[in-house]
Design a protein around this motif. Structure first.
Motif, mmCIF file in Angstrom:
data_model
loop_
_atom_site.group_PDB
_atom_site.id
_atom_site.type_symbol
_atom_site.label_atom_id
_atom_site.label_comp_id
_atom_site.label_asym_id
_atom_site.label_seq_id
_atom_site.Cartn_x
_atom_site.Cartn_y
_atom_site.Cartn_z
ATOM 1 N N GLY A 1 0.837 -1.184 0.000
ATOM 2 C CA GLY A 1 0.000 0.000 0.000
ATOM 3 C C GLY A 1 0.871 1.232 0.000
ATOM 4 N N ALA A 2 0.300 2.336 -0.391
ATOM 5 C CA ALA A 2 1.008 3.616 -0.365
ATOM 6 C C ALA A 2 -0.027 4.719 -0.263
ATOM 7 N N LEU A 3 0.386 5.854 0.211
ATOM 8 C CA LEU A 3 -0.501 7.014 0.263
ATOM 9 C C LEU A 3 -0.489 7.673 -1.109
ATOM 10 N N THR A 4 -1.664 7.955 -1.643
ATOM 11 C CA THR A 4 -1.711 8.531 -2.987
ATOM 12 C C THR A 4 -1.026 9.889 -3.050
ATOM 13 N N GLU A 5 -1.034 10.641 -1.954
ATOM 14 C CA GLU A 5 -0.373 11.949 -1.961
ATOM 15 C C GLU A 5 1.095 11.844 -1.561
ATOM 16 N N ASP B 1 9.367 18.935 -0.246
ATOM 17 C CA ASP B 1 8.401 17.987 -0.785
ATOM 18 C C ASP B 1 9.163 16.985 -1.648
ATOM 19 N N VAL B 2 8.989 15.697 -1.371
ATOM 20 C CA VAL B 2 9.629 14.652 -2.173
ATOM 21 C C VAL B 2 8.506 13.845 -2.812
ATOM 22 N N PRO B 3 8.193 14.130 -4.086
ATOM 23 C CA PRO B 3 7.077 13.443 -4.725
ATOM 24 C C PRO B 3 7.387 11.984 -5.034
ATOM 25 N N GLY B 4 6.345 11.174 -4.966
ATOM 26 C CA GLY B 4 6.479 9.762 -5.307
ATOM 27 C C GLY B 4 5.754 8.877 -4.317
ATOM 28 N N TYR B 5 5.460 7.657 -4.772
ATOM 29 C CA TYR B 5 4.809 6.678 -3.916
ATOM 30 C C TYR B 5 5.844 6.008 -3.016
ATOM 31 N N VAL B 6 5.448 5.764 -1.773
ATOM 32 C CA VAL B 6 6.292 5.072 -0.807
ATOM 33 C C VAL B 6 5.616 3.724 -0.522
ATOM 34 N N PRO B 7 6.001 2.682 -1.264
ATOM 35 C CA PRO B 7 5.331 1.392 -1.068
ATOM 36 C C PRO B 7 5.692 0.763 0.276
ATOM 37 N N ARG B 8 4.660 0.315 0.976
ATOM 38 C CA ARG B 8 4.834 -0.325 2.282
ATOM 39 C C ARG B 8 3.865 -1.502 2.381
ATOM 40 N N SER B 9 4.006 -2.296 3.424
ATOM 41 C CA SER B 9 3.064 -3.390 3.649
ATOM 42 C C SER B 9 1.708 -2.808 4.026
ATOM 43 N N PHE C 1 6.359 7.560 -9.525
ATOM 44 C CA PHE C 1 4.931 7.265 -9.448
ATOM 45 C C PHE C 1 4.574 5.927 -10.074
ATOM 46 N N LYS C 2 5.570 5.036 -10.162
ATOM 47 C CA LYS C 2 5.336 3.697 -10.707
ATOM 48 C C LYS C 2 4.410 2.938 -9.761
ATOM 49 N N ARG C 3 3.412 2.300 -10.350
ATOM 50 C CA ARG C 3 2.467 1.503 -9.575
ATOM 51 C C ARG C 3 2.578 0.055 -9.988
ATOM 52 N N ASP C 4 2.792 -0.809 -9.023
ATOM 53 C CA ASP C 4 2.698 -2.236 -9.279
ATOM 54 C C ASP C 4 1.240 -2.634 -9.190
ATOM 55 N N ASP C 5 0.855 -3.644 -9.937
ATOM 56 C CA ASP C 5 -0.540 -4.049 -9.974
ATOM 57 C C ASP C 5 -1.087 -4.443 -8.611
ATOM 58 N N ASP C 6 -0.232 -5.027 -7.759
ATOM 59 C CA ASP C 6 -0.726 -5.486 -6.467
ATOM 60 C C ASP C 6 -0.727 -4.407 -5.389
ATOM 61 N N GLU C 7 -0.284 -3.200 -5.729
ATOM 62 C CA GLU C 7 -0.276 -2.138 -4.727
ATOM 63 C C GLU C 7 -1.670 -1.534 -4.575
ATOM 64 N N VAL C 8 -2.035 -1.304 -3.331
ATOM 65 C CA VAL C 8 -3.305 -0.689 -3.014
ATOM 66 C C VAL C 8 -2.992 0.690 -2.466
ATOM 67 N N PHE C 9 -3.631 1.701 -3.009
ATOM 68 C CA PHE C 9 -3.376 3.051 -2.526
ATOM 69 C C PHE C 9 -4.463 3.435 -1.550
ATOM 70 N N ILE C 10 -4.047 3.680 -0.338
ATOM 71 C CA ILE C 10 -4.956 3.825 0.793
ATOM 72 C C ILE C 10 -5.663 5.175 0.798
ATOM 73 N N TYR C 11 -4.896 6.235 0.683
ATOM 74 C CA TYR C 11 -5.475 7.592 0.769
ATOM 75 C C TYR C 11 -5.030 8.400 -0.420
#
Length: 187
Positions: free
Chosen positions: A106-110, A120-128, A177-187
């Motif tokens: 999961g990652a925060l959309t913002e 500001d450091v833009p990008g997704y931070v993938p976490r469990s 902003f790369k998204r893996d298919d299994d990532e769920v973006f929480i907010y």
């Protein structure tokens, strides 16, 4: 009470150190540290007090962020703004260990921010997306809890601080902003 001037900024070596385990019973200094870490979050989440003391609002604050290299962090994840009552998670987590985590990410959309990082450091931070967390509270009681979504992400961010990792270390440098298919973006 901690103010913004007490928050260590990115570039300070303490933010890249492995924090030391906390011994129990807590010393008077460690009890005060635990209190002040949580107090910062409580005050920063009150709009009037936040403005009065010129704070940046936070949901987590780790001891290394105030220059103390110890395995201690406060976490205060408020409930939805429309819902009054108990926070989603509130505690000072001491000597925390993630004992299991989900394969689902999961990652925060913002993206994430940090009180120690002024830019500001833009990008997704993938976490469990889900974790099982083991920690001690200020009284030395052991807890083993399961967290998901936003509270899980916040705890992982704070635990990273205890291991010298900053949120932007997780961002894909080539494609933030790369998204893996299994990532769920929480907010």
């Amino acid at each position: 009470m901690f103010l913004m001037d007490d928050i260590v900024r990115d570039g300070d070596p303490v933010l890249r150190q492995e924090a030391k385990k906390v011994k129990f019973p807590l010393s008077a200094d460690d009890k005060k540290l635990a209190h002040n870490l949580m107090e910062y979050l409580e005050v920063s989440q009150n709009p009037e007090l936040c403005e009065k003391y010129k704070l940046r609002a936070g949901v987590g604050l780790a001891a290394p962020q105030v220059g103390v290299s110890k395995m201690m962090a406060s976490v205060l994840v408020p409930n939805d703004e429309n819902e009054k009552g108990k926070p989603l998670f509130k505690d000072v987590i001491i000597n925390p260990v993630i004992v299991s985590n989900s394969v689902q990410r999961g990652a925060l959309t913002e993206g994430e921010g940090c009180l120690s990082v002024d830019r500001d450091v833009p990008g997704y931070v993938p976490r469990s997306a889900r974790i099982t967390l083991k920690y001690q509270d200020v009284d030395g009681n052991e807890h083993k809890i399961r967290l998901k979504n936003y509270p899980a992400i916040v705890c992982q961010h704070e635990i990273d601080h205890l291991h010298g990792i900053l949120f932007y270390d997780h961002i894909n440098k080539d494609n933030p902003f790369k998204r893996d298919d299994d990532e769920v973006f929480i907010y």
